[in-house]
Design an enzyme around this catalytic site. Structure first.
Site, mmCIF file in Angstrom:
data_model
loop_
_atom_site.group_PDB
_atom_site.id
_atom_site.type_symbol
_atom_site.label_atom_id
_atom_site.label_comp_id
_atom_site.label_asym_id
_atom_site.label_seq_id
_atom_site.Cartn_x
_atom_site.Cartn_y
_atom_site.Cartn_z
ATOM 1 N N GLU A 1 -4.239 -9.104 3.299
ATOM 2 C CA GLU A 1 -5.203 -8.705 4.330
ATOM 3 C C GLU A 1 -6.408 -9.635 4.412
ATOM 4 O O GLU A 1 -6.900 -9.956 5.484
ATOM 5 C CB GLU A 1 -5.688 -7.266 4.077
ATOM 6 C CG GLU A 1 -4.698 -6.180 4.458
ATOM 7 C CD GLU A 1 -3.742 -5.814 3.328
ATOM 8 O OE1 GLU A 1 -3.615 -6.605 2.365
ATOM 9 O OE2 GLU A 1 -3.118 -4.746 3.419
ATOM 10 N N GLU B 1 0.832 -1.211 0.000
ATOM 11 C CA GLU B 1 0.000 0.000 0.000
ATOM 12 C C GLU B 1 0.868 1.263 0.000
ATOM 13 O O GLU B 1 0.543 2.247 -0.656
ATOM 14 C CB GLU B 1 -0.944 -0.012 1.199
ATOM 15 C CG GLU B 1 -1.993 -1.097 1.092
ATOM 16 C CD GLU B 1 -3.068 -0.964 2.144
ATOM 17 O OE1 GLU B 1 -4.063 -0.286 1.885
ATOM 18 O OE2 GLU B 1 -2.896 -1.522 3.239
HETATM 19 N N1 DAK Z 1 3.286 -7.321 11.966
HETATM 20 C C1 DAK Z 1 3.947 -7.596 13.116
HETATM 21 N N2 DAK Z 1 5.002 -8.444 13.187
HETATM 22 C C2 DAK Z 1 5.389 -9.043 12.050
HETATM 23 C C3 DAK Z 1 4.741 -8.811 10.818
HETATM 24 C C4 DAK Z 1 3.625 -7.901 10.797
HETATM 25 N N3 DAK Z 1 2.981 -7.588 9.679
HETATM 26 N N4 DAK Z 1 5.356 -9.565 9.872
HETATM 27 C C5 DAK Z 1 6.341 -10.219 10.493
HETATM 28 N N5 DAK Z 1 6.376 -9.908 11.803
HETATM 29 C C6 DAK Z 1 7.277 -10.401 12.808
HETATM 30 C C7 DAK Z 1 6.977 -11.857 13.150
HETATM 31 O O1 DAK Z 1 5.929 -11.945 14.102
HETATM 32 C C8 DAK Z 1 8.314 -12.312 13.711
HETATM 33 O O2 DAK Z 1 8.422 -11.851 15.032
HETATM 34 P P1 DAK Z 1 9.066 -12.813 16.191
HETATM 35 O O3 DAK Z 1 8.242 -14.036 16.210
HETATM 36 O O4 DAK Z 1 10.490 -13.064 15.733
HETATM 37 O O5 DAK Z 1 8.987 -11.960 17.425
HETATM 38 C C9 DAK Z 1 9.325 -11.537 12.870
HETATM 39 O O6 DAK Z 1 8.602 -10.436 12.298
HETATM 40 C C10 DAK Z 1 9.896 -12.360 11.729
HETATM 41 O O7 DAK Z 1 8.807 -12.906 11.003
HETATM 42 P P2 DAK Z 1 8.683 -14.458 10.613
HETATM 43 O O8 DAK Z 1 9.351 -15.311 11.624
HETATM 44 O O9 DAK Z 1 7.252 -14.708 10.318
HETATM 45 O O10 DAK Z 1 9.551 -14.475 9.265
HETATM 46 P P3 DAK Z 1 9.408 -15.482 8.033
HETATM 47 O O11 DAK Z 1 10.609 -15.236 7.185
HETATM 48 O O12 DAK Z 1 9.135 -16.874 8.490
HETATM 49 O O13 DAK Z 1 8.094 -14.985 7.237
HETATM 50 C C11 DAK Z 1 6.630 -13.334 6.273
HETATM 51 C C12 DAK Z 1 8.091 -13.723 6.634
HETATM 52 C C13 DAK Z 1 6.661 -11.869 5.781
HETATM 53 C C14 DAK Z 1 6.129 -14.242 5.140
HETATM 54 C C15 DAK Z 1 5.718 -13.506 7.503
HETATM 55 O O14 DAK Z 1 6.335 -12.817 8.605
HETATM 56 C C16 DAK Z 1 4.351 -12.933 7.316
HETATM 57 O O15 DAK Z 1 3.485 -13.548 6.685
HETATM 58 N N6 DAK Z 1 4.084 -11.751 7.950
HETATM 59 C C17 DAK Z 1 2.766 -11.153 7.939
HETATM 60 C C18 DAK Z 1 2.506 -10.534 6.604
HETATM 61 C C19 DAK Z 1 1.117 -9.925 6.542
HETATM 62 O O16 DAK Z 1 0.089 -10.631 6.643
HETATM 63 N N7 DAK Z 1 1.133 -8.636 6.360
HETATM 64 C C20 DAK Z 1 -0.109 -7.909 6.158
HETATM 65 C C21 DAK Z 1 -0.526 -7.375 7.456
HETATM 66 S S1 DAK Z 1 -2.111 -6.638 7.351
HETATM 67 C C22 DAK Z 1 -5.705 -0.346 8.471
HETATM 68 C C23 DAK Z 1 -5.006 -0.064 7.344
HETATM 69 C C24 DAK Z 1 -4.085 -0.914 6.898
HETATM 70 C C25 DAK Z 1 -3.838 -2.087 7.531
HETATM 71 C C26 DAK Z 1 -4.516 -2.373 8.657
HETATM 72 C C27 DAK Z 1 -5.439 -1.513 9.136
HETATM 73 N N8 DAK Z 1 -6.659 0.574 8.951
HETATM 74 C C28 DAK Z 1 -6.947 1.693 8.142
HETATM 75 C C29 DAK Z 1 -7.227 0.419 10.272
HETATM 76 C C30 DAK Z 1 -2.847 -2.939 7.007
HETATM 77 C C31 DAK Z 1 -2.812 -4.201 7.393
HETATM 78 C C32 DAK Z 1 -1.776 -5.059 6.954
HETATM 79 O O17 DAK Z 1 -0.779 -4.667 6.409
#
Ligand code: DAK
Length: 261
Positions: A135, A115
């Site tokens: 998301e 984004e």
């Molecule tokens: N948030 C917080 N921590 C995160 C994170 C995230 N998005 N992504 C990774 N981390 C953290 C992991 O929890 C881990 O922390 P520890 O366990 O070491 O403490 C550390 O970073 C390393 O991550 P991984 O161990 O998971 O690393 P891998 O290489 O195994 O995997 C990965 C990498 C990028 C594939 C995986 O970490 C992953 O799937 N992460 C989440 C990706 C995701 O779903 N991102 C989208 C988030 S939703 C809003 C507007 C916008 C949004 C929300 C609200 N409003 C207007 C209210 C936006 C939302 C999003 O972006």
């Protein structure tokens, strides 16, 4: 003292903002968004800076999204609205920045990461970069301006596929979709981004500012109004010292020096 979540640096006319939370793959929490806004304001105010580059610390992630832990710890509409208000304000500030913005994408650019890059002007990705809007897999949809920007930047059916399924795509696929400008070898990402930034920085900052405003305003207007707006803006451009300098340099067979006047 803890490391700042946003690192601000300048090299000649290029200012760089680095998202620096490698322990969370540079995920954006509220404090980081507010720091990003502050540091962007500082670069905007610095007249020696002509181009702004956004990047992430390390090569594992550009930004792995909004900080899921921060989002999950919040309760109640007021908190959610506060988050939405801040992320929208900061990304809109990036989109409407008067200076050209570039994005150097290394590793993951997921959710809020994709984004954010949608709000920048020019995007360079390392060949190992992976983009996506997961998301929907979290029971959300891209709400930081991403749903609206994406649908305007790529074909609607591709935009919907990305948002409805949430799959990650490679840098090569993102290039094919027109989401990014170019893909480079990981080791050359910053070098290539800086080289492009420096080429833009040689141009007139005043004319780039007026061009950016013409494009941003015109995009929301019907074509006749957009053309009338462009006509008025080119009138202003023709009256700048930089336009005279550019034309004089051509006729005198020399390189122009643009001063932003
Ligand atoms: N948030 C917080 N921590 C995160 C994170 C995230 N998005 N992504 C990774 N981390 C953290 C992991 O929890 C881990 O922390 P520890 O366990 O070491 O403490 C550390 O970073 C390393 O991550 P991984 O161990 O998971 O690393 P891998 O290489 O195994 O995997 C990965 C990498 C990028 C594939 C995986 O970490 C992953 O799937 N992460 C989440 C990706 C995701 O779903 N991102 C989208 C988030 S939703 C809003 C507007 C916008 C949004 C929300 C609200 N409003 C207007 C209210 C936006 C939302 C999003 O972006």
């Amino acid at each position: 003292m803890p490391e700042p979540t946003i690192l601000r640096s300048t090299k000649g006319p290029v200012g760089t903002l680095t998202i620096n939370r490698p322990q969370a793959l540079n995920a954006l929490d509220i404090d980081t968004l507010l720091a990003l806004e502050r540091e962007l304001t500082a670069l905007e105010a610095d007249a020696s800076v002509r181009v702004i580059v956004f990047t992430g610390a390390g090569d594992k992630a550009f930004i792995a999204g909004g900080d899921i832990a921060d989002l999950n710890s919040r309760q109640g509409l007021a908190h959610y609205l506060e988050f939405a208000e801040i992320v929208h304000r900061v990304f809109r500030r990036i989109e409407l920045c008067d200076k050209p913005t570039l994005c150097a994408i290394s590793g993951w650019a997921l959710g809020g990461g994709t984004e954010l890059l949608l709000a920048t002007d020019i995007r360079i990705a390392a060949d190992h970069a992976r983009l996506g809007l997961p998301e929907i897999t979290l029971g959300l949809f891209p709400g930081a301006g991403g749903s609206q920007r994406l649908i305007r930047q790529v074909s609607p059916c591709k935009a919907k596929e990305l948002m409805f399924i949430g799959d990650r795509i490679t840098a090569a696929e993102a290039l094919q979709l027109g989401l990014i400008n170019r893909v480079v070898e990981k080791e050359r990402l910053l070098e290539e981004t800086m080289a492009l930034a420096e080429r833009i920085a040689e141009k007139s900052p005043l004319v780039l500012k007026l061009l950016k405003r013409t494009l941003a305003n015109g995009a929301d207007m019907p074509l006749p109004a957009a053309l009338a707006h462009e006509q008025a803006m080119i009138g202003l451009v023709l009256d700048t010292r930089d336009a005279h300098e550019g034309c004089a340099a051509f006729l005198e067979k020399r390189q122009p020096t643009f001063e932003g006047r």
